[in-house]
Design a protein around this motif. Structure first.
Motif, PDB file in Angstrom:
ATOM      1  N   LEU A 162     -25.856 -18.885 -31.635  1.00 35.93           N
ATOM      2  CA  LEU A 162     -26.967 -19.429 -31.169  1.00 35.93           C
ATOM      3  C   LEU A 162     -27.886 -18.887 -30.288  1.00 35.93           C
ATOM      4  O   LEU A 162     -27.903 -17.882 -29.780  1.00 35.93           O
ATOM      5  CB  LEU A 162     -26.336 -20.675 -30.237  1.00 35.93           C
ATOM      6  CG  LEU A 162     -27.100 -21.531 -29.526  1.00 35.93           C
ATOM      7  CD1 LEU A 162     -27.977 -22.374 -30.283  1.00 35.93           C
ATOM      8  CD2 LEU A 162     -26.341 -22.505 -28.451  1.00 35.93           C
ATOM      9  N   LEU A 163     -29.082 -19.045 -30.748  1.00 33.47           N
ATOM     10  CA  LEU A 163     -30.309 -18.758 -29.971  1.00 33.47           C
ATOM     11  C   LEU A 163     -31.149 -19.898 -29.415  1.00 33.47           C
ATOM     12  O   LEU A 163     -31.500 -20.843 -30.078  1.00 33.47           O
ATOM     13  CB  LEU A 163     -31.678 -17.982 -30.801  1.00 33.47           C
ATOM     14  CG  LEU A 163     -32.426 -17.227 -30.222  1.00 33.47           C
ATOM     15  CD1 LEU A 163     -32.058 -16.138 -29.238  1.00 33.47           C
ATOM     16  CD2 LEU A 163     -33.407 -16.632 -31.179  1.00 33.47           C
ATOM     17  N   ARG A 164     -31.081 -19.931 -28.091  1.00 27.34           N
ATOM     18  CA  ARG A 164     -31.721 -20.937 -27.392  1.00 27.34           C
ATOM     19  C   ARG A 164     -33.228 -20.326 -26.774  1.00 27.34           C
ATOM     20  O   ARG A 164     -33.551 -19.244 -26.140  1.00 27.34           O
ATOM     21  CB  ARG A 164     -31.061 -21.379 -26.237  1.00 27.34           C
ATOM     22  CG  ARG A 164     -30.055 -22.297 -26.675  1.00 27.34           C
ATOM     23  CD  ARG A 164     -29.271 -22.879 -25.487  1.00 27.34           C
ATOM     24  NE  ARG A 164     -28.395 -23.602 -25.666  1.00 27.34           N
ATOM     25  CZ  ARG A 164     -26.976 -23.818 -25.218  1.00 27.34           C
ATOM     26  NH1 ARG A 164     -26.664 -23.059 -24.224  1.00 27.34           N
ATOM     27  NH2 ARG A 164     -26.145 -24.713 -25.601  1.00 27.34           N
ATOM     28  N   ALA A 211     -39.084 -28.728 -24.103  1.00 22.29           N
ATOM     29  CA  ALA A 211     -37.924 -28.905 -24.812  1.00 22.29           C
ATOM     30  C   ALA A 211     -37.338 -27.547 -25.243  1.00 22.29           C
ATOM     31  O   ALA A 211     -37.500 -26.729 -25.580  1.00 22.29           O
ATOM     32  CB  ALA A 211     -38.518 -29.351 -26.206  1.00 22.29           C
ATOM     33  N   PRO A 212     -36.026 -27.981 -24.813  1.00 23.37           N
ATOM     34  CA  PRO A 212     -35.212 -26.507 -25.429  1.00 23.37           C
ATOM     35  C   PRO A 212     -35.044 -26.598 -26.971  1.00 23.37           C
ATOM     36  O   PRO A 212     -34.879 -27.850 -27.775  1.00 23.37           O
ATOM     37  CB  PRO A 212     -33.671 -27.210 -24.774  1.00 23.37           C
ATOM     38  CG  PRO A 212     -33.585 -28.592 -24.501  1.00 23.37           C
ATOM     39  CD  PRO A 212     -35.200 -29.180 -24.569  1.00 23.37           C
ATOM     40  N   VAL A 213     -34.828 -25.516 -27.566  1.00 22.83           N
ATOM     41  CA  VAL A 213     -34.740 -25.260 -29.099  1.00 22.83           C
ATOM     42  C   VAL A 213     -33.613 -24.517 -29.091  1.00 22.83           C
ATOM     43  O   VAL A 213     -33.416 -23.357 -28.620  1.00 22.83           O
ATOM     44  CB  VAL A 213     -36.248 -24.599 -29.562  1.00 22.83           C
ATOM     45  CG1 VAL A 213     -36.109 -24.346 -31.084  1.00 22.83           C
ATOM     46  CG2 VAL A 213     -37.379 -25.590 -29.252  1.00 22.83           C
ATOM     47  N   GLU A 214     -32.784 -25.141 -30.123  1.00 21.90           N
ATOM     48  CA  GLU A 214     -31.721 -24.376 -30.462  1.00 21.90           C
ATOM     49  C   GLU A 214     -31.707 -23.813 -32.058  1.00 21.90           C
ATOM     50  O   GLU A 214     -32.051 -24.769 -32.611  1.00 21.90           O
ATOM     51  CB  GLU A 214     -30.348 -25.118 -30.473  1.00 21.90           C
ATOM     52  CG  GLU A 214     -30.152 -25.503 -28.789  1.00 21.90           C
ATOM     53  CD  GLU A 214     -28.860 -26.309 -28.895  1.00 21.90           C
ATOM     54  OE1 GLU A 214     -28.145 -26.702 -29.764  1.00 21.90           O
ATOM     55  OE2 GLU A 214     -28.394 -26.343 -27.564  1.00 21.90           O
ATOM     56  N   LEU A 215     -31.359 -22.670 -32.130  1.00 23.04           N
ATOM     57  CA  LEU A 215     -31.638 -22.216 -33.508  1.00 23.04           C
ATOM     58  C   LEU A 215     -30.171 -21.457 -33.847  1.00 23.04           C
ATOM     59  O   LEU A 215     -29.925 -20.256 -33.270  1.00 23.04           O
ATOM     60  CB  LEU A 215     -32.785 -21.026 -33.571  1.00 23.04           C
ATOM     61  CG  LEU A 215     -32.904 -20.382 -34.912  1.00 23.04           C
ATOM     62  CD1 LEU A 215     -33.062 -21.515 -36.066  1.00 23.04           C
ATOM     63  CD2 LEU A 215     -34.061 -19.410 -34.944  1.00 23.04           C
ATOM     64  N   TRP A 216     -29.228 -22.050 -34.718  1.00 25.16           N
ATOM     65  CA  TRP A 216     -28.084 -21.610 -35.195  1.00 25.16           C
ATOM     66  C   TRP A 216     -28.460 -20.547 -36.492  1.00 25.16           C
ATOM     67  O   TRP A 216     -28.741 -21.486 -37.507  1.00 25.16           O
ATOM     68  CB  TRP A 216     -27.026 -22.644 -35.467  1.00 25.16           C
ATOM     69  CG  TRP A 216     -26.809 -23.493 -34.241  1.00 25.16           C
ATOM     70  CD1 TRP A 216     -27.377 -24.620 -33.612  1.00 25.16           C
ATOM     71  CD2 TRP A 216     -25.517 -23.299 -33.399  1.00 25.16           C
ATOM     72  NE1 TRP A 216     -26.664 -24.924 -32.734  1.00 25.16           N
ATOM     73  CE2 TRP A 216     -25.433 -24.227 -32.287  1.00 25.16           C
ATOM     74  CE3 TRP A 216     -24.752 -22.224 -33.489  1.00 25.16           C
ATOM     75  CZ2 TRP A 216     -24.791 -24.159 -31.254  1.00 25.16           C
ATOM     76  CZ3 TRP A 216     -23.632 -22.357 -32.533  1.00 25.16           C
ATOM     77  CH2 TRP A 216     -23.739 -23.423 -31.453  1.00 25.16           C
ATOM     78  N   GLU A 272     -22.542 -16.378 -28.644  1.00 28.79           N
ATOM     79  CA  GLU A 272     -21.854 -16.256 -29.742  1.00 28.79           C
ATOM     80  C   GLU A 272     -20.605 -17.070 -29.601  1.00 28.79           C
ATOM     81  O   GLU A 272     -19.844 -17.092 -28.463  1.00 28.79           O
ATOM     82  CB  GLU A 272     -21.628 -14.727 -29.923  1.00 28.79           C
ATOM     83  CG  GLU A 272     -21.136 -14.412 -31.389  1.00 28.79           C
ATOM     84  CD  GLU A 272     -21.002 -13.147 -31.660  1.00 28.79           C
ATOM     85  OE1 GLU A 272     -19.891 -12.272 -31.439  1.00 28.79           O
ATOM     86  OE2 GLU A 272     -22.108 -12.493 -32.031  1.00 28.79           O
ATOM     87  N   PHE A 273     -20.231 -17.709 -30.476  1.00 30.68           N
ATOM     88  CA  PHE A 273     -18.913 -18.656 -30.276  1.00 30.68           C
ATOM     89  C   PHE A 273     -18.044 -18.252 -31.468  1.00 30.68           C
ATOM     90  O   PHE A 273     -18.235 -18.212 -32.689  1.00 30.68           O
ATOM     91  CB  PHE A 273     -19.244 -20.214 -30.748  1.00 30.68           C
ATOM     92  CG  PHE A 273     -20.416 -20.730 -29.516  1.00 30.68           C
ATOM     93  CD1 PHE A 273     -19.975 -20.957 -28.257  1.00 30.68           C
ATOM     94  CD2 PHE A 273     -21.625 -20.452 -29.738  1.00 30.68           C
ATOM     95  CE1 PHE A 273     -20.654 -21.532 -27.223  1.00 30.68           C
ATOM     96  CE2 PHE A 273     -22.635 -21.069 -28.974  1.00 30.68           C
ATOM     97  CZ  PHE A 273     -22.418 -21.454 -27.671  1.00 30.68           C
TER      98      PHE A 273
END
Length: 133
Positions: free
Chosen positions: A30-32, A56-61, A19-20
């Motif tokens: 963000l969920l990585r 691969a890293p997957v980022e889900l905002w 969390e930012f």
């Protein structure tokens, strides 16, 4: 540089939630996920051979990322829709590195290897009030 991405793979490790702060607004969430996108090719004996898979890293905002961190699990089969993004960074020895990550728009859970699914009811605070109340 980015390109549309649509792929199916397995989550390789526990999801990472962060969390930012965002000033007075709601924080960015963000969920990585670390996903292995395989390329199964059928063989004559009915089994499959993996050719050309990659991690691969997957980022889900998303605002619901915190609750989704409990949904996604290591080994789960997922379908990822998003875009690939070039990510430039420096390692510990200050060498420039380039990797690619996937910024997901959607991550769908596929029904492979699931033992059960539980859907929770909506809470009363999220349902619209009726006109008779």
């Amino acid at each position: 540089m980015s390109t549309h991405f649509f792929g199916e793979g397995n989550i390789g490790s526990a999801p990472e939630y962060r969390e930012f702060p965002n000033g007075n607004d709601e924080p960015s969430r963000l969920l990585r996920l670390n996903v292995y996108f395989d390329n199964p090719v059928p063989k004559k004996d009915g089994t499959f051979e993996d050719r050309g898979g990659f991690w691969a890293p997957v980022e889900l905002w998303h605002r619901d990322a915190e609750s989704w961190a409990n949904l996604y699990q290591k080994g789960m089969r997922v379908l990822v829709d998003g875009r690939t993004v070039r990510d430039e960074w420096e390692d510990a020895e200050e060498n420039e590195r380039v990797t690619f990550k996937i910024e997901a728009r959607r991550v769908g859970v596929l029904p492979f290897r699931l033992e059960s699914i539980r859907v929770s009811a909506k809470s009363a605070s999220t349902e619209p009030a009726s006109e008779n109340e």
